[in-house]
Design a protein around this motif. Structure first.
Motif, short mmCIF file in Angstrom:
data_model
loop_
_atom_site.label_atom_id
_atom_site.label_comp_id
_atom_site.label_asym_id
_atom_site.label_seq_id
_atom_site.Cartn_x
_atom_site.Cartn_y
_atom_site.Cartn_z
N MET A 66 0.97 -1.19 0.14
CA MET A 66 0.08 -0.08 0.01
C MET A 66 0.95 1.24 0.07
N THR A 67 0.07 2.24 -0.38
CA THR A 67 1.02 3.63 -0.16
C THR A 67 1.08 4.13 1.14
N LYS A 68 2.21 4.95 1.31
CA LYS A 68 2.41 5.50 2.80
C LYS A 68 1.21 6.39 3.22
N GLY A 69 0.33 7.26 2.29
CA GLY A 69 -0.49 7.81 2.51
C GLY A 69 -1.63 6.97 3.17
N ALA A 70 -1.92 5.93 2.50
CA ALA A 70 -2.99 4.87 2.95
C ALA A 70 -2.72 4.50 4.46
N ILE A 71 -1.49 4.26 4.74
CA ILE A 71 -1.14 3.65 6.13
C ILE A 71 -1.45 4.82 6.94
#
Lengths: 153, 153
Positions: A66-71
Motif C-alpha cells: 500500500m502507499t504511505k498515505g493509505a497507511i
DNA sequence: TATTGTTATACTCTATAACTATA
DNA sequence: TATAGTTATAGAGTATAACAATA
C-alpha cells in the motif's frame, strides 16, 4: 452464412466464481469484525503489527503493498480507536514507530479467533482433501502469476 | 505450565489465499477495462443490460444485489459516458427503462473479449482438469453456503 | 538530494435515509 | 399506502501529488 457474435456471460469466467466466493467470505468476516468495531483493512494492519512489535509506516506500506498515505490514514483511525500508538523513532528523526496498545494486544487474539471461525464456516463443507486441493490450486496460480500483494480489503 | 496463546497468521486461512488471487484477477481486469474507460462495476451493469435489452433500475438492483441508489449512480456515470440511455417507461409513470446505446452494443463484445483474455491469463497455468476442479470446489462452497450475490466489484 | 511521513485532494464503491412522483 | 427512482450524505478504501522535516 451469418457471423455469430458470442459475448461471454459474466459467469463464464472462473474469476467470476472466485470473486463471488471471495466477496462472500470477506463480507461475512467484515460483519463479524464489525461487532468489535474493526474493519478488515484495520485487522490486517493490527495482525501485521502484532508480529512486528514496533515498525515504521514505510515498512508496513511495503509489506502490505500500500502507499504511505493509505497507511497514515489507516493508522490515524486505529489511533483514534485506541488500538495503536505512534511515536517518534529515536534513531531517525524522520521516522515514526507504530505499535499495538495493550488493549489491541488483548483484542488481536479475539479477532484471530473470528477469522478462524469465519474460515471454518465457509470451508467446512469441503473434505480435508478438497480443502487441500483448493489451497494447492490457489498457490499454484499465485506462483505461476507471481502474485505478491497481501489483500488488505 | 504456561499457556501458549496462538494467534493465527493472516495466511493461515483459505479465505486469505482466495482473496489474494481474486484481488489479483480483478485488479488485472480493472486495468484492462481502464483502457476502455470503464470500471469493473460498470462492466457488470453493461453486460447485464446487454442481455436484458430494456430493464428497470429496480430489476437491475435486485439482480445484482445492490441498492437502487447505487444503480442510479452507476447509471448516471454510464449515461455521461454515452454508454446507456434512460427513458420513462410508457407503461408506468414511476418507472424508468435502461438500455445500452449503439456505442455500448459495439463495446460490450470487446469488453467480453478482455474478460476472456484476463481469465485465460490467470488460469491457463492450470490443466483443464484442475480448472474444472477449482470451479467445482467454488460451486460447492456457493451451494453449501447459499451464496447468491453477483460480485459487482 | 533522497527519504520519511503527513496532508490535501480525488475517485470508486456502496449503504442508509429522506424525498418526489406515481400507482 | 406502497412502489420506483433520485438525491443527499456518509464512510471505507485507495491513489497521486505536494509538502515539511530530516538524513
Amino acid at each position: 452464412m451469418s457471423e455469430i457474435q458470442t459475448v461471454s456471460a459474466l459467469d463464464a469466467h472462473l474469476g467470476y466464481w472466485l470473486r463471488m466466493v471471495s466477496n462472500a467470505v470477506s463480507q461475512s468476516f467484515a460483519r463479524a469484525l464489525d461487532g468489535e468495531g474493526v474493519t478488515v483493512a484495520e485487522w490486517v494492519l493490527l495482525r501485521t503489527l502484532h508480529d512486528a512489535a514496533e515498525t515504521s509506516p514505510s515498512r508496513v506500506a511495503a509489506t502490505l503493498g500500500m502507499t504511505k498515505g493509505a497507511i497514515t490514514k489507516l493508522a490515524d483511525r486505529l489511533i483514534d480507536k485506541g488500538l495503536i500508538r505512534r511515536k517518534a523513532d529515536p534513531a531517525d528523526g524522520r521516522a515514526q514507530l507504530l505499535a499495538l496498545t495493550p488493549r489491541a494486544r488483548k483484542l488481536v487474539p479475539k479477532l484471530a479467533a473470528l477469522a478462524d471461525a469465519n474460515d471454518g464456516t465457509f470451508f467446512s463443507g469441503l473434505k480435508p482433501a478438497e480443502r487441500a486441493e483448493l489451497e494447492r490450486l490457489l498457490m499454484k496460480i499465485i506462483a505461476d502469476r507471481g502474485i505478491t500483494e497481501i489483500p488488505a480489503s
